[in-house]
Motif scaffolding. Sequence first.
Motif, short mmCIF file in Angstrom:
data_model
loop_
_atom_site.label_atom_id
_atom_site.label_comp_id
_atom_site.label_asym_id
_atom_site.label_seq_id
_atom_site.Cartn_x
_atom_site.Cartn_y
_atom_site.Cartn_z
N GLY A 70 -33.49 -12.89 23.31
CA GLY A 70 -34.32 -12.90 22.10
C GLY A 70 -34.39 -11.53 21.45
O GLY A 70 -34.31 -11.41 20.22
N THR A 71 -34.52 -10.47 22.26
CA THR A 71 -34.56 -9.11 21.72
C THR A 71 -33.24 -8.75 21.06
O THR A 71 -33.22 -8.11 20.00
CB THR A 71 -34.87 -8.11 22.84
N THR A 72 -32.13 -9.17 21.66
CA THR A 72 -30.81 -8.87 21.10
C THR A 72 -30.65 -9.49 19.71
O THR A 72 -30.22 -8.83 18.76
CB THR A 72 -29.71 -9.41 22.03
N VAL A 73 -31.01 -10.77 19.61
CA VAL A 73 -30.91 -11.46 18.32
C VAL A 73 -31.89 -10.85 17.31
O VAL A 73 -31.55 -10.68 16.13
CB VAL A 73 -31.17 -12.97 18.50
N GLN A 74 -33.10 -10.51 17.76
CA GLN A 74 -34.10 -9.92 16.86
C GLN A 74 -33.63 -8.59 16.31
O GLN A 74 -33.70 -8.35 15.09
CB GLN A 74 -35.42 -9.75 17.61
N VAL A 75 -33.14 -7.71 17.17
CA VAL A 75 -32.66 -6.40 16.73
C VAL A 75 -31.48 -6.56 15.79
O VAL A 75 -31.40 -5.90 14.74
CB VAL A 75 -32.29 -5.52 17.93
N ALA A 76 -30.54 -7.45 16.14
CA ALA A 76 -29.36 -7.64 15.29
C ALA A 76 -29.74 -8.22 13.94
O ALA A 76 -29.21 -7.79 12.90
CB ALA A 76 -28.36 -8.56 16.00
#
Length: 282
Positions: A70-76
């Motif tokens: 979730g953090t990866t998608v949010q940051v991207a």
Amino acid sequence: MTATAAPAVGRPAVPRWVWVLPPVAFILVAVGYPLVGIVSRTFTDKAERPAGLATWESTLTDDAVLSALGTTVQVAALSTAGCLVAGTFLALVLAFVPFPGSGGVVRLIEAVVSFPSFLIPLALGVLLGPVGVANAVLGPLGMSTGSFTSSLWGVVLAEIAFYTPFVVRPVLASLRQFPADQVNVASSLGAGPLRIVGRVILPSALPALAAAGSLTFLLTLNEFGIVLFTGAKDVITLPMLIYTRSIVGQDFASAAVLATVQLVISVGVYVLYRLLVRKGAR
């Protein structure tokens, strides 16, 4: 009478498929073999014993993994949105607001791409970090930037600063092909600058924006250096989790599962990017 060409004398022609063999062999050895090794490692446990789908099940149901995804998608997503806004604004200015030195600005923006990505968080740390320039100025006034550079928004700002040129260049190339007569006609009909940009200019640049956004999302999705050098302990992305589990935790089976998931997501985004580029080229 016309002279007939004499048959060519020499070595027989080499079939075309023969020239394909060296690059195919190189790809199989340099790319295919490591990928097969990574995927096969996902079916073992930490001690390299066969485990079937147990490692997949335990890894993909881990709360830390789901949080990292979730953090990866949010940051991207946040970084891509910021790059699209900043890159579109810069491209519009460079394309339709001529000023002395605009060519130098374009070259400067392009030069950022040649920088190592970790230079951006280091520069932001010098400017906005706990012992940075901003805190030195704001400290006596009772104000502080705190730990902004090591927060999620600090990571997003660093990625926007580094990846915005990947939006500026294709959008600027698209806008430079836009007929200036259409802007003049819209202006003569009473349309304001914002309406001209939103209704006339940007629709023609949508394919370039979509392709640039897809490429930026792909790059930020796999970004590791910026996240690592910001020191954001609470921002754990999939690349960071792969690094932690493989190098620090020595859990190569779980790291292989995460790497395979990351690869599948990246390939999917790349295929979307290529489709958008092909559509924009038509």
